[in-house]
Design an enzyme around this catalytic site. Sequence first.
Site, short mmCIF file in Angstrom:
data_model
loop_
_atom_site.label_atom_id
_atom_site.label_comp_id
_atom_site.label_asym_id
_atom_site.label_seq_id
_atom_site.Cartn_x
_atom_site.Cartn_y
_atom_site.Cartn_z
N LEU A 135 0.83 -1.21 0.00
CA LEU A 135 0.00 0.00 0.00
C LEU A 135 0.86 1.25 0.00
CD1 LEU A 135 -2.58 -1.13 2.71
CD2 LEU A 135 -2.94 -1.05 0.24
N LYS A 171 2.25 -3.26 8.84
CA LYS A 171 3.45 -2.46 8.61
C LYS A 171 4.68 -3.28 8.97
CE LYS A 171 5.43 2.06 9.88
NZ LYS A 171 5.19 3.30 10.66
N ASP A 226 5.40 14.75 12.19
CA ASP A 226 5.66 14.47 10.77
C ASP A 226 4.34 14.52 9.98
OD1 ASP A 226 7.25 13.98 8.61
OD2 ASP A 226 7.34 11.80 8.91
#
Length: 549
Positions: free
Chosen positions: A175, A202, A340
Amino acid sequence: MMQHLSLLKGVRIIRVLSFSNQRCLYTIPSVTSTKASDNTPIQLLLSVWTKRTAVGATLTAVSYYCYEHSSYGASFRHSMQAIHRVSQATWFYLTCQYHDYDGAMVDLEKKKCHLRAAQRVLEGLQRLGGIYVKLGKHVSAMKYILPLEWTTTLADHDGQWVDDIFDWFDWDHPLGVASLAQVHKAKLKSTKTEDGLVVAVKLQHPRLDEFYQMDMDTVSVLLDLITWTFPDFGFQWILQEMQEALPQELDFAHEARNAQQVMSNFDHDQRVNGDPPTALVVPCIIWAQRRILCMEFIEGARPDDLQFMEKHKIDPGQVSAEITTIFSKMMFLHGFVHCDPHPGNILIRPRVTGTTHHRKNFDIVLLDHGLYWTLEHNTWTDYAHLWTSLIRGDEKGIRFYADRLGCRAQSHRLFASLLTGREWHTIEAANLSSYRTATEMERVSGRTGLFLHKIAAILATLPRAVLLLLKTSDLLRHLDETLRNNSSSNATYVIMVHYCARAVWLDTKTTLGKKLDSLRRSGSWSSYFTLFLDYCLAWWSYHSLDWSL
């Protein structure tokens, strides 16, 4: 040295694959000689193993010393495990090689040899993990080269742990791929009564955990060399920022805790402070380990995808305002800031009914919670005071709070321009609510180049928390300018000012409350009256700024 050790591990495993493949394809020699000379199987074995025992003993002694005393002991132990597994696989081939079989038995014993060696290598790959998972996957696909015993055995390695947890796992179409990790779509194992949940997994890139410290040391040497060559370089603080941030970002369990904390903070705003709910959505964490994170899968588009918003009738100006609300709360009320917030870490989706309680027609999904910064109370209140001074164009206040945040003396004007992206005359005129024109952007950009050495000197003295706030403000400003149009240019400014003023008001109330406690023990009526006046002035300062917008 660590790179050589890692390469050695890969080379050793590849060698045993090729060695077992090639040697087993040869006809296993039939030993027919019965002479008491130098070619009997026993003598061959003794000759070979005497030499190997001597070499092995020497290597064992050296290996033990390195295992215990090497500065890269963990990496060395990792290598020893790989060599140990490879030697086991090789041993099965050797025990097969020195047998005398009739022709009909040769093919059968070769198959057994391949299977035993493949099973040993499989065991080693499963134990080593990391990049060897990928190696096993590639080897299992080499059906056009390797015997069936190898490809079928290592195919089990490819899916053994995956099949226990997932119905399917999309390895081939990640992804997203970033510098530290990549994310894959998968579906958790279904049960008899419940269909499995679609998730995002992840995975940290292989070898990062092992080599990042060596890479950081390399960067340190390069920066030292640049600084020695160019004494005015002034950007050594970048290394310190990376050294502090990377260990956090490489620990996905830490990322999971951050995600839970940020949701807890916003939930507290609703339950305790009575704030209206925001459009913020954080993917639910299913489970987390240091290098693997399994979370809820959410579809959406980047916040700079204006076509997606137009298709779903989502107002980009409202999206920008909501993002500003979320991050203003983090910076000025919570003191726990996502550092971030670039467009790749934010998704916009049409609101999913029943999952959120706000009134917007969209959700803002915040991703990648690896890098947060917990601000000290003084830092976040001083930052709020600085912004209220910037809003009012109060140079005395700007100088005072810039100094408290670590800015160099007499550099407050340049620091103010860096923080706001505006020219000083705009700040001094208390006109931050005006639209930032292309001309002003060009001027600020040009002056940034002109004052590069001064900027570097300012950044070198700022605490890391303030540097991260500066970076976050810059990212949010550029995202806001991408989303908003001229008619809504004032909306995000108003929101940020509201939370700045609120933070100052809450800090003032806390300070006055402490003074009141001390007065109750030994205070005069005049002291109470003075405290009451201070309270009224603070209340008016907060509400007058809020009402003026």
